[in-house]
Design a protein around this motif. Structure first.
Motif, mmCIF file in Angstrom:
data_model
loop_
_atom_site.group_PDB
_atom_site.id
_atom_site.type_symbol
_atom_site.label_atom_id
_atom_site.label_comp_id
_atom_site.label_asym_id
_atom_site.label_seq_id
_atom_site.Cartn_x
_atom_site.Cartn_y
_atom_site.Cartn_z
ATOM 1 N N TYR A 128 0.846 -1.197 0.000
ATOM 2 C CA TYR A 128 0.000 0.000 0.000
ATOM 3 C C TYR A 128 0.877 1.240 0.000
ATOM 4 O O TYR A 128 1.887 1.285 0.711
ATOM 5 N N PRO A 129 0.483 2.273 -0.763
ATOM 6 C CA PRO A 129 1.181 3.546 -0.654
ATOM 7 C C PRO A 129 0.950 4.108 0.751
ATOM 8 O O PRO A 129 -0.096 3.860 1.343
ATOM 9 N N LEU A 180 3.985 0.233 2.200
ATOM 10 C CA LEU A 180 3.829 -0.690 3.312
ATOM 11 C C LEU A 180 3.483 -2.064 2.732
ATOM 12 O O LEU A 180 2.506 -2.203 1.999
ATOM 13 N N ALA A 219 1.890 -5.353 2.953
ATOM 14 C CA ALA A 219 0.843 -5.950 3.802
ATOM 15 C C ALA A 219 0.855 -7.475 3.693
ATOM 16 O O ALA A 219 0.603 -8.181 4.670
ATOM 17 N N PRO A 225 -2.357 -12.191 13.871
ATOM 18 C CA PRO A 225 -2.283 -10.953 14.646
ATOM 19 C C PRO A 225 -2.983 -9.795 13.939
ATOM 20 O O PRO A 225 -3.108 -9.796 12.716
ATOM 21 N N SER A 226 -3.420 -8.826 14.711
ATOM 22 C CA SER A 226 -4.059 -7.657 14.137
ATOM 23 C C SER A 226 -3.093 -6.937 13.194
ATOM 24 O O SER A 226 -1.915 -6.801 13.502
ATOM 25 N N GLY A 227 -3.593 -6.532 12.060
ATOM 26 C CA GLY A 227 -2.779 -5.785 11.102
ATOM 27 C C GLY A 227 -1.865 -6.641 10.246
ATOM 28 O O GLY A 227 -1.001 -6.132 9.536
ATOM 29 N N CYS A 228 -2.056 -7.975 10.282
ATOM 30 C CA CYS A 228 -1.135 -8.857 9.550
ATOM 31 C C CYS A 228 -1.518 -9.004 8.081
ATOM 32 O O CYS A 228 -0.792 -9.614 7.311
ATOM 33 N N GLY A 229 -2.672 -8.475 7.701
ATOM 34 C CA GLY A 229 -3.039 -8.533 6.282
ATOM 35 C C GLY A 229 -4.194 -9.469 5.960
ATOM 36 O O GLY A 229 -4.403 -9.810 4.797
ATOM 37 N N LYS A 230 -4.964 -9.863 6.949
ATOM 38 C CA LYS A 230 -6.079 -10.796 6.715
ATOM 39 C C LYS A 230 -7.149 -10.175 5.818
ATOM 40 O O LYS A 230 -7.589 -10.790 4.854
ATOM 41 N N THR A 231 -7.545 -8.952 6.172
ATOM 42 C CA THR A 231 -8.556 -8.277 5.354
ATOM 43 C C THR A 231 -8.018 -8.038 3.951
ATOM 44 O O THR A 231 -8.733 -8.171 2.956
ATOM 45 N N THR A 232 -6.733 -7.718 3.885
ATOM 46 C CA THR A 232 -6.101 -7.494 2.578
ATOM 47 C C THR A 232 -6.203 -8.756 1.717
ATOM 48 O O THR A 232 -6.536 -8.683 0.521
ATOM 49 N N GLU A 250 -14.543 -11.261 9.830
ATOM 50 C CA GLU A 250 -14.982 -11.170 11.229
ATOM 51 C C GLU A 250 -16.484 -10.890 11.332
ATOM 52 O O GLU A 250 -16.895 -9.916 11.974
ATOM 53 N N HIS A 284 -10.908 -13.471 14.916
ATOM 54 C CA HIS A 284 -9.922 -13.354 15.987
ATOM 55 C C HIS A 284 -10.122 -14.438 17.024
ATOM 56 O O HIS A 284 -9.384 -14.524 17.990
ATOM 57 N N ARG A 337 2.697 -8.759 10.256
ATOM 58 C CA ARG A 337 2.948 -8.082 8.992
ATOM 59 C C ARG A 337 4.433 -8.030 8.660
ATOM 60 O O ARG A 337 5.216 -7.750 9.550
HETATM 61 N N1 ATP Z 1 -6.126 0.965 2.056
HETATM 62 C C1 ATP Z 1 -5.007 0.926 2.764
HETATM 63 N N2 ATP Z 1 -4.033 1.854 2.590
HETATM 64 C C2 ATP Z 1 -2.882 1.808 3.270
HETATM 65 N N3 ATP Z 1 -2.579 0.863 4.165
HETATM 66 C C3 ATP Z 1 -3.497 -0.094 4.386
HETATM 67 C C4 ATP Z 1 -4.754 -0.116 3.695
HETATM 68 N N4 ATP Z 1 -5.454 -1.193 4.132
HETATM 69 C C5 ATP Z 1 -4.681 -1.792 5.038
HETATM 70 N N5 ATP Z 1 -3.505 -1.161 5.200
HETATM 71 C C6 ATP Z 1 -2.392 -1.578 6.061
HETATM 72 O O1 ATP Z 1 -2.041 -2.904 5.714
HETATM 73 C C7 ATP Z 1 -1.791 -3.688 6.855
HETATM 74 C C8 ATP Z 1 -2.720 -4.890 6.851
HETATM 75 O O2 ATP Z 1 -4.038 -4.434 7.033
HETATM 76 P P1 ATP Z 1 -5.278 -5.421 7.096
HETATM 77 O O3 ATP Z 1 -6.494 -4.588 7.288
HETATM 78 O O4 ATP Z 1 -5.255 -6.327 5.927
HETATM 79 O O5 ATP Z 1 -4.954 -6.267 8.422
HETATM 80 P P2 ATP Z 1 -5.858 -7.282 9.248
HETATM 81 O O6 ATP Z 1 -5.056 -8.500 9.439
HETATM 82 O O7 ATP Z 1 -7.179 -7.414 8.609
HETATM 83 O O8 ATP Z 1 -6.012 -6.521 10.657
HETATM 84 P P3 ATP Z 1 -7.188 -6.625 11.739
HETATM 85 O O9 ATP Z 1 -7.032 -7.961 12.387
HETATM 86 O O10 ATP Z 1 -6.885 -5.510 12.692
HETATM 87 O O11 ATP Z 1 -8.489 -6.457 11.019
HETATM 88 C C9 ATP Z 1 -1.976 -2.767 8.060
HETATM 89 O O12 ATP Z 1 -0.709 -2.321 8.471
HETATM 90 C C10 ATP Z 1 -2.801 -1.616 7.516
HETATM 91 O O13 ATP Z 1 -2.477 -0.417 8.164
#
Ligand code: ATP
Ligand code: MG
Length: 266
Positions: free
Chosen positions: A14-15, A23, A25, A44-51, A164, A197, A215
């Motif tokens: 991600y930019p 960054l 992800a 873990p939170s922020g590890c990229g699952k939603t991505t 989730e 989670h 991440r």
């Molecule tokens: N649109 C975006 N632009 C920039 N950075 C992003 C974007 N979406 C996610 N990120 C970054 O990418 C990383 C992964 O985010 P993501 O939402 O995929 O994590 P996650 O595992 O779903 O977290 P959580 O468990 O908290 O939902 C994070 O560091 C987040 O800040």
């Protein structure tokens, strides 16, 4: 109908605001999901699952690698893949019926009778019969998420992606919804991917549990869950295989947190 999904060497960057650096992800993630398989993902939170889910949904494009659904490269969202969001994302000014119908708008090739039958059947499937004319504000959190599920299912997607989905509902409702979801996925035969989670939820629902690293997200472990279905019909939590899987995932996550702490402190 269900689909197979191939995630091949997917890297997402991600930019970043106020920086030229990107960054990372996800880093070179590969995974084959079988037709009709139920995959759960913890990490873990922020590890990229939603991505990762967004890459399959076609809402995020990898910078490297690709996602194939039934052998076709994903280049954007499509009616074959539906997403259930954590915060329901319902339209507050529309009734249950109209929220579900919304997902069919723009869909060609259906008569009104067909469409209405489909909406009615989907609302019954998720256990909301009798609430067709209610507005989201008149529903409990669990009922709202049933609407979210109905909206995802109504167009009969092959793949159900859930981020989730039960995080915002209370523990009792969550248990009920897990059972219902297992039943619905079994009845409709869809390929499902659910992010959670909750280690219990991951073991309860998954044919395989994916444990992700901190991440940039990579796959730390894949655990097959060898427990018969339907799991909501018996005391699955008392099975040795359940307890073992639960402990193993807990260890993997602890281990990941410890490694991460070492990595960032030294
Ligand atoms: N649109 C975006 N632009 C920039 N950075 C992003 C974007 N979406 C996610 N990120 C970054 O990418 C990383 C992964 O985010 P993501 O939402 O995929 O994590 P996650 O595992 O779903 O977290 P959580 O468990 O908290 O939902 C994070 O560091 C987040 O800040
Ligand atoms: Mg997330």
């Amino acid at each position: 109908m269900s689909s197979s999904i191939q995630i091949q060497d997917v890297t997402v960057a991600y930019p970043q605001a106020r920086s030229d650096r990107r960054l990372i992800a996800l880093w070179k993630v590969s995974l084959d999901i079988q037709e009709g398989e139920f995959i759960t993902v913890v990490g873990p939170s922020g590890c990229g699952k939603t991505t990762l889910l967004n890459c399959i949904a076609g809402l995020v494009s990898p910078v490297e690698g690709q996602v194939l659904v039934d052998g076709e490269r994903v280049t954007g969202p499509g009616p074959d893949r539906a997403v259930v969001f954590q915060d329901y994302a319902l339209l507050p000014w529309r009734t249950v019926w109209d929220n579900v119908r919304f997902a069919l708008e723009g869909g060609a090739g259906r008569t009104i009778t067909d469409r209405d039958e489909r909406i009615g059947a989907t609302i019954r499937l998720v256990g909301l019969a009798g609430f067709e004319r209610a507005y989201p504000r008149e529903l409990s959190g669990g009922m709202r998420q049933r609407v979210g599920l109905a909206r995802a299912l109504v167009a009969d997607p092959r793949v159900l992606l859930m981020d989730e989905p039960f995080a915002a509902v209370d523990a009792m409702t969550r248990e009920v919804m897990q059972g219902e979801l297992e039943r619905i996925v079994a009845e409709t035969g869809k390929t499902a991917l659910l992010i959670t989670h909750s280690i219990d939820e991951a073991v309860q629902l998954g044919d395989r549990v994916i444990v992700a690293t901190t991440r940039p997200g990579r796959i730390k472990a894949i655990l097959p869950i060898d427990l018969r279905r339907p799991r909501w019909e018996y005391d699955v939590k008392a099975e040795p295989a359940y307890i073992e899987a639960r402990e193993r995932i807990w260890e993997l996550l602890q281990d990941e947190a410890a490694e991460h702490a070492r990595g960032t402190s030294g």
